[in-house]
Design a protein around this motif. Structure first.
Motif, PDB file in Angstrom:
ATOM      1  N   SER A 174       7.805  -1.500  10.506  1.00 36.20           N
ATOM      2  CA  SER A 174       6.425  -1.693   9.569  1.00 36.20           C
ATOM      3  C   SER A 174       6.529  -2.176   8.242  1.00 36.20           C
ATOM      4  N   THR A 175       7.712  -1.128   7.569  1.00 32.41           N
ATOM      5  CA  THR A 175       8.004  -1.434   6.223  1.00 32.41           C
ATOM      6  C   THR A 175       8.406  -2.708   5.992  1.00 32.41           C
ATOM      7  N   GLU A 176       9.463  -3.269   6.707  1.00 32.21           N
ATOM      8  CA  GLU A 176      10.157  -4.420   6.783  1.00 32.21           C
ATOM      9  C   GLU A 176       9.286  -5.570   6.776  1.00 32.21           C
ATOM     10  N   LEU A 177       8.358  -5.524   7.658  1.00 26.58           N
ATOM     11  CA  LEU A 177       7.067  -6.573   7.767  1.00 26.58           C
ATOM     12  C   LEU A 177       6.139  -6.637   6.678  1.00 26.58           C
ATOM     13  N   ALA A 178       5.874  -5.541   6.230  1.00 26.90           N
ATOM     14  CA  ALA A 178       4.947  -5.372   4.939  1.00 26.90           C
ATOM     15  C   ALA A 178       5.728  -5.805   3.749  1.00 26.90           C
ATOM     16  N   LEU A 179       7.011  -5.738   3.604  1.00 27.39           N
ATOM     17  CA  LEU A 179       7.582  -6.261   2.392  1.00 27.39           C
ATOM     18  C   LEU A 179       7.791  -7.852   2.474  1.00 27.39           C
ATOM     19  N   ARG A 180       7.940  -8.335   3.832  1.00 26.32           N
ATOM     20  CA  ARG A 180       8.233  -9.700   3.817  1.00 26.32           C
ATOM     21  C   ARG A 180       6.586 -10.406   3.709  1.00 26.32           C
ATOM     22  N   GLN A 181       5.553  -9.737   3.873  1.00 30.33           N
ATOM     23  CA  GLN A 181       4.369 -10.362   3.843  1.00 30.33           C
ATOM     24  C   GLN A 181       4.081 -10.366   2.405  1.00 30.33           C
ATOM     25  N   ALA A 182       4.418  -9.199   1.589  1.00 36.24           N
ATOM     26  CA  ALA A 182       4.326  -8.939   0.062  1.00 36.24           C
ATOM     27  C   ALA A 182       4.872 -10.093  -0.495  1.00 36.24           C
ATOM     28  N   GLU A 183       6.315 -10.439  -0.205  1.00 40.40           N
ATOM     29  CA  GLU A 183       7.072 -11.480  -0.729  1.00 40.40           C
ATOM     30  C   GLU A 183       6.569 -12.846  -0.668  1.00 40.40           C
ATOM     31  N   SER A 184       5.647 -12.983   0.166  1.00 36.56           N
ATOM     32  CA  SER A 184       4.998 -14.395   0.520  1.00 36.56           C
ATOM     33  C   SER A 184       3.803 -14.753  -0.378  1.00 36.56           C
ATOM     34  N   THR A 185       3.370 -13.941  -1.119  1.00 41.36           N
ATOM     35  CA  THR A 185       2.410 -13.758  -2.079  1.00 41.36           C
ATOM     36  C   THR A 185       2.946 -14.398  -3.422  1.00 41.36           C
ATOM     37  N   THR A 186       1.916 -15.047  -4.291  1.00 41.97           N
ATOM     38  CA  THR A 186       2.263 -15.530  -5.534  1.00 41.97           C
ATOM     39  C   THR A 186       2.162 -14.455  -6.630  1.00 41.97           C
ATOM     40  N   THR A 187       1.627 -13.368  -6.204  1.00 50.22           N
ATOM     41  CA  THR A 187       1.326 -12.036  -7.207  1.00 50.22           C
ATOM     42  C   THR A 187       2.563 -11.386  -7.293  1.00 50.22           C
ATOM     43  N   PRO A 188       3.042 -10.985  -8.638  1.00 47.37           N
ATOM     44  CA  PRO A 188       4.272 -10.321  -8.636  1.00 47.37           C
ATOM     45  C   PRO A 188       3.954  -8.889  -8.536  1.00 47.37           C
ATOM     46  N   TYR A 189       4.617  -7.894  -7.689  1.00 51.42           N
ATOM     47  CA  TYR A 189       4.300  -6.575  -7.860  1.00 51.42           C
ATOM     48  C   TYR A 189       5.655  -5.611  -7.734  1.00 51.42           C
ATOM     49  N   GLN A 190       5.399  -4.475  -8.242  1.00 55.33           N
ATOM     50  CA  GLN A 190       6.602  -3.238  -8.021  1.00 55.33           C
ATOM     51  C   GLN A 190       6.269  -2.632  -6.649  1.00 55.33           C
ATOM     52  N   PRO A 191       7.225  -2.764  -5.783  1.00 55.70           N
ATOM     53  CA  PRO A 191       6.852  -2.154  -4.456  1.00 55.70           C
ATOM     54  C   PRO A 191       7.163  -0.636  -4.546  1.00 55.70           C
ATOM     55  N   ARG A 192       6.467   0.179  -3.922  1.00 58.38           N
ATOM     56  CA  ARG A 192       6.565   1.438  -3.909  1.00 58.38           C
ATOM     57  C   ARG A 192       6.124   2.056  -2.308  1.00 58.38           C
ATOM     58  N   LEU A 193       6.361   3.290  -2.055  1.00 56.11           N
ATOM     59  CA  LEU A 193       5.845   3.751  -0.756  1.00 56.11           C
ATOM     60  C   LEU A 193       4.705   5.022  -1.032  1.00 56.11           C
ATOM     61  N   LEU A 194       3.832   5.170  -0.259  1.00 60.32           N
ATOM     62  CA  LEU A 194       2.711   6.146  -0.645  1.00 60.32           C
ATOM     63  C   LEU A 194       2.447   6.653   0.616  1.00 60.32           C
ATOM     64  N   SER A 195       2.692   7.998   0.643  1.00 55.70           N
ATOM     65  CA  SER A 195       2.288   9.046   1.887  1.00 55.70           C
ATOM     66  C   SER A 195       1.092   9.763   1.412  1.00 55.70           C
ATOM     67  N   VAL A 196       0.021   9.652   2.526  1.00 52.55           N
ATOM     68  CA  VAL A 196      -1.345  10.403   2.396  1.00 52.55           C
ATOM     69  C   VAL A 196      -1.239  11.445   3.495  1.00 52.55           C
ATOM     70  N   PRO A 197      -0.674  12.721   3.348  1.00 52.31           N
ATOM     71  CA  PRO A 197      -0.814  13.513   4.368  1.00 52.31           C
ATOM     72  C   PRO A 197      -2.171  14.061   4.832  1.00 52.31           C
ATOM     73  N   GLU A 198      -3.112  13.837   4.046  1.00 57.05           N
ATOM     74  CA  GLU A 198      -4.509  14.379   4.855  1.00 57.05           C
ATOM     75  C   GLU A 198      -4.599  13.187   5.947  1.00 57.05           C
ATOM     76  N   LEU A 199      -4.426  12.319   5.901  1.00 52.46           N
ATOM     77  CA  LEU A 199      -4.636  11.211   6.956  1.00 52.46           C
ATOM     78  C   LEU A 199      -3.388  10.902   7.901  1.00 52.46           C
ATOM     79  N   TYR A 200      -2.156  11.644   7.658  1.00 56.74           N
ATOM     80  CA  TYR A 200      -1.020  11.074   8.252  1.00 56.74           C
ATOM     81  C   TYR A 200      -0.810   9.578   8.107  1.00 56.74           C
ATOM     82  N   MET A 201      -0.977   9.039   6.944  1.00 54.81           N
ATOM     83  CA  MET A 201      -0.927   7.748   6.665  1.00 54.81           C
ATOM     84  C   MET A 201       0.032   7.531   5.655  1.00 54.81           C
ATOM     85  N   PHE A 202       0.960   6.295   6.050  1.00 55.26           N
ATOM     86  CA  PHE A 202       1.996   5.858   5.198  1.00 55.26           C
ATOM     87  C   PHE A 202       1.654   4.256   4.762  1.00 55.26           C
TER      88      PHE A 202
END
Length: 207
Positions: free
Chosen positions: A105-133
């Motif tokens: 899923s991380t690989e797919l999300a990075l590829r999607q982000a690379e296809s945009t025209t907006t520059p971003y700094q990629p990070r990962l965020l864990s939200v333990p309360e929601l068991y969400m990444f």
């Protein structure tokens, strides 16, 4: 490429390279794909892993804490595992190898982000309360990757598997997703109950 990947701390990278070069570390890892690889392995795309410990309603720019750096481990043309590092009293050190759906899923999300025209700094965020990444796309590409301000204009891409009610791989601005996350952790208000009349002689009331 619109993604501006920050360099990981040198000791973190060295610790992963040392673990990859250790037959014992690779053999003991719970990663069948990593153990079955024939050929060289290389750590790529270092991403700082931040944690949002608590979702606070109406908080405009929540603060996170840096928990580690994650490297995707590539063999040839495919990613087979990931390596996490953590900060100890002696500095950055290797933590563990792992595999599973979050890597794909991380690989797919990075590829999607690379296809945009907006520059971003990629990070990962864990939200333990929601068991969400999530993949966290920070708008300030020159910012310190260890900084923990989750800006309203940043973009979060929930990774799969996502919590119920939140769609994986659908980008959201932080200002739009935080209210949804708040609802997921805030219990619904109790319904208004009708008043119960006091019957004389009961519950200690005078007869």
């Amino acid at each position: 490429m619109p993604l501006h990947v920050s360099p990981a701390p040198a000791p973190a990278l060295r610790s992963v390279l040392a673990a990859l070069g250790s037959p014992t570390a690779v053999r003991e890892a719970h990663t069948p794909a990593l153990r079955s690889v024939q050929g060289s392995l290389s750590p790529e795309l270092p991403l700082p892993v931040h944690v949002l410990d608590r979702i606070v309603p109406n908080e405009a720019a929540p603060r996170t804490r840096l928990a580690g750096w994650r490297f995707l481990i590539r063999s040839g043309e495919r990613v087979v595992a990931a390596a996490d590092t953590m900060l100890t009293a002696d500095g950055w050190t290797f933590s563990h190898f792992f595999e599973g759906p979050y890597i794909v899923s991380t690989e797919l999300a990075l590829r999607q982000a690379e296809s945009t025209t907006t520059p971003y700094q990629p990070r990962l965020l864990s939200v333990p309360e929601l068991y969400m990444f999530t993949l966290w796309l920070h708008h300030d590409v020159d910012a310190d990757a260890g900084g923990g301000v989750l800006a309203p204009t940043d973009v979060l891409v929930p990774l799969a598997p996502a919590p119920p009610g939140i769609t994986a791989h659908r980008p959201h601005r932080v200002a739009d997703l935080l209210p949804v996350m708040t609802l997921r952790v805030t219990p619904p208000p109790l319904p208004d109950l009708p008043e119960v009349p006091v019957v004389p002689g009961l519950l200690g009331s005078p007869a």
